[in-house]
Scaffold this motif. Structure first.
Motif, PDB file in Angstrom:
ATOM      1  N   GLY A 128       0.774  -1.230   0.000  1.00  0.00           N
ATOM      2  CA  GLY A 128       0.000   0.000   0.000  1.00  0.00           C
ATOM      3  C   GLY A 128       0.807   1.283   0.000  1.00  0.00           C
ATOM      4  N   THR A 129       2.136   1.197  -0.188  1.00  0.00           N
ATOM      5  CA  THR A 129       2.957   2.411  -0.108  1.00  0.00           C
ATOM      6  C   THR A 129       3.576   2.817  -1.436  1.00  0.00           C
ATOM      7  N   ALA A 130       3.336   2.084  -2.518  1.00  0.00           N
ATOM      8  CA  ALA A 130       4.054   2.328  -3.768  1.00  0.00           C
ATOM      9  C   ALA A 130       3.602   3.589  -4.506  1.00  0.00           C
ATOM     10  N   GLU A 131       2.334   3.961  -4.379  1.00  0.00           N
ATOM     11  CA  GLU A 131       1.793   5.040  -5.207  1.00  0.00           C
ATOM     12  C   GLU A 131       2.595   6.340  -5.128  1.00  0.00           C
ATOM     13  N   PRO A 132       2.981   6.844  -3.960  1.00  0.00           N
ATOM     14  CA  PRO A 132       3.734   8.099  -3.920  1.00  0.00           C
ATOM     15  C   PRO A 132       5.115   8.003  -4.569  1.00  0.00           C
ATOM     16  N   PHE A 133       5.593   6.773  -4.814  1.00  0.00           N
ATOM     17  CA  PHE A 133       6.940   6.584  -5.349  1.00  0.00           C
ATOM     18  C   PHE A 133       6.934   6.063  -6.790  1.00  0.00           C
ATOM     19  N   ARG A 134       5.800   6.118  -7.467  1.00  0.00           N
ATOM     20  CA  ARG A 134       5.674   5.506  -8.790  1.00  0.00           C
ATOM     21  C   ARG A 134       6.678   6.062  -9.787  1.00  0.00           C
ATOM     22  N   ASP A 135       6.968   7.361  -9.715  1.00  0.00           N
ATOM     23  CA  ASP A 135       7.916   7.942 -10.664  1.00  0.00           C
ATOM     24  C   ASP A 135       9.304   7.341 -10.522  1.00  0.00           C
ATOM     25  N   LEU A 136       9.644   6.887  -9.314  1.00  0.00           N
ATOM     26  CA  LEU A 136      10.950   6.277  -9.093  1.00  0.00           C
ATOM     27  C   LEU A 136      10.998   4.832  -9.587  1.00  0.00           C
ATOM     28  N   LEU A 137       9.852   4.230  -9.865  1.00  0.00           N
ATOM     29  CA  LEU A 137       9.785   2.817 -10.211  1.00  0.00           C
ATOM     30  C   LEU A 137       9.615   2.593 -11.704  1.00  0.00           C
ATOM     31  N   ARG A 138       9.760   3.636 -12.496  1.00  0.00           N
ATOM     32  CA  ARG A 138       9.595   3.543 -13.948  1.00  0.00           C
ATOM     33  C   ARG A 138      10.882   3.036 -14.606  1.00  0.00           C
ATOM     34  N   PRO A 139      10.758   2.298 -15.721  1.00  0.00           N
ATOM     35  CA  PRO A 139      11.952   1.832 -16.438  1.00  0.00           C
ATOM     36  C   PRO A 139      12.869   2.986 -16.820  1.00  0.00           C
ATOM     37  N   GLY A 140      14.169   2.776 -16.620  1.00  0.00           N
ATOM     38  CA  GLY A 140      15.160   3.784 -16.949  1.00  0.00           C
ATOM     39  C   GLY A 140      15.456   4.768 -15.844  1.00  0.00           C
TER      40      GLY A 140
END
Length: 226
Positions: free
Chosen positions: A174-186
Motif C-alpha cells: 500500500g505504499t508504492a503510489e507516492p513513489f511511482r515515478d521512481l519505479l519507472r523503467p530507466g
C-alpha cells in the motif's frame, strides 16, 4: 510474445475460454498427475518464454522469474527448485496460469520444459507475496541502479522495481503510489532496508528510497500482512 487478456468474471470462464481456443495447448496434453486440485490447470492459457533470470524476495526465497520477452511469472517458493531444474536461465519453459488484467505478470499453476513433457502442477495459488515481509535475521542492505521494470504483485499492482542487475526493491503493501515515478523503467533508484542476498540475487524491503543514495526519503511501514 502475445499475452491474452483475461476474462472479467471468475475462474470458470477462464477455463472455458482456454479450452475453446484452438491451438493454445499442445494436442492431447497429458493430464497433470499428483495434484489435489479439482480442475486441470493445463486447461488454462499457456505462456511460453525464455527464462532471463530468477528473482528473490527479502526472505532470500526465489518466488518469481522474468521472461526474456518481458513478463514476470510468480510461483510459491517451495517449487522454486523444481522450476529452476526444469529451466535454467537461457532455457525456455511453458507456464500455464492466470495473467493479471492490467500488467504483464502471470501466476503459475503448472509448468513444463516442453509440450512433450507431462506438466508439473503447482498445488496452491500464490496470490499474496508473503516474501514481501523481511524475515528475522534479515541483513541491512543498500541497492543502487537503474530500473529495468516495475515489480508486480500477482494482481498486477506495482509493488517495487527490478533493477538492471536483477536486484529487487520491494515496498511495504500500500505504499508504492507516492513513489511511482521512481519505479519507472530507466529511472535511477537507490533504496535501503532489510533483506537477503543469495544465488538468485539481492532483494530488500525498502525503508528508504530515492533517486540517489544522498536523496532518499523514508517509506511508511504500510499495511499489516493479512
Amino acid at each position: 510474445m502475445s499475452l491474452p487478456r483475461m476474462p472479467r468474471r471468475g475462474l470458470l470462464p477462464v477455463l472455458l475460454l482456454a479450452a475453446a481456443v484452438p491451438g493454445r495447448l499442445p494436442a492431447q496434453a497429458p493430464p497433470a498427475r499428483g495434484s489435489d486440485l479439482w480442475f486441470d490447470p493445463t486447461q488454462l492459457p499457456s505462456f511460453t518464454g525464455t527464462v532471463e533470470r530468477y528473482l528473490s524476495n527479502p526472505r532470500g526465497e526465489v518466488d518469481a522469474l522474468m521472461f526474456r520477452e518481458g513478463p514476470q511469472v510468480c510461483f510459491p517458493p517451495d517449487v522454486a527448485a523444481a522450476v529452476r531444474q526444469v529451466a535454467a536461465p537461457g532455457r525456455s519453459i511453458i507456464v500455464w496460469g492466470i495473467r493479471a488484467r492490467n500488467a504483464p505478470v502471470i501466476t503459475m499453476l503448472a509448468f513444463a520444459p516442453g509440450a512433450e513433457v507431462t506438466p508439473v502442477v503447482v498445488d496452491r495459488f500464490y496470490w499474496r507475496l508473503s516474501g514481501r515481509q523481511a524475515s528475522e535475521g534479515a541483513e541491512p542492505l543498500s541497492l543502487e541502479g537503474v530500473v529495468r521494470q516495475p515489480y508486480y504483485t500477482p494482481q498486477g499492482e506495482v509493488a517495487g522495481a527490478i533493477l538492471e542487475d536483477g536486484s529487487v526493491v520491494l515496498l511495504p503493501a500500500g505504499t508504492a503510489e507516492p513513489f511511482r515515478d521512481l519505479l519507472r523503467p530507466g529511472q535511477k533508484l537507490a533504496a535501503a532496508g532489510p533483506g537477503r542476498a543469495g544465488d538468485a540475487g539481492r532483494a530488500l524491503l525498502a525503508t528508504q528510497i530515492g533517486a540517489e543514495p544522498g536523496a532518499m526519503r523514508p517509506v511508511p511501514p504500510g499495511e499489516p500482512p493479512r
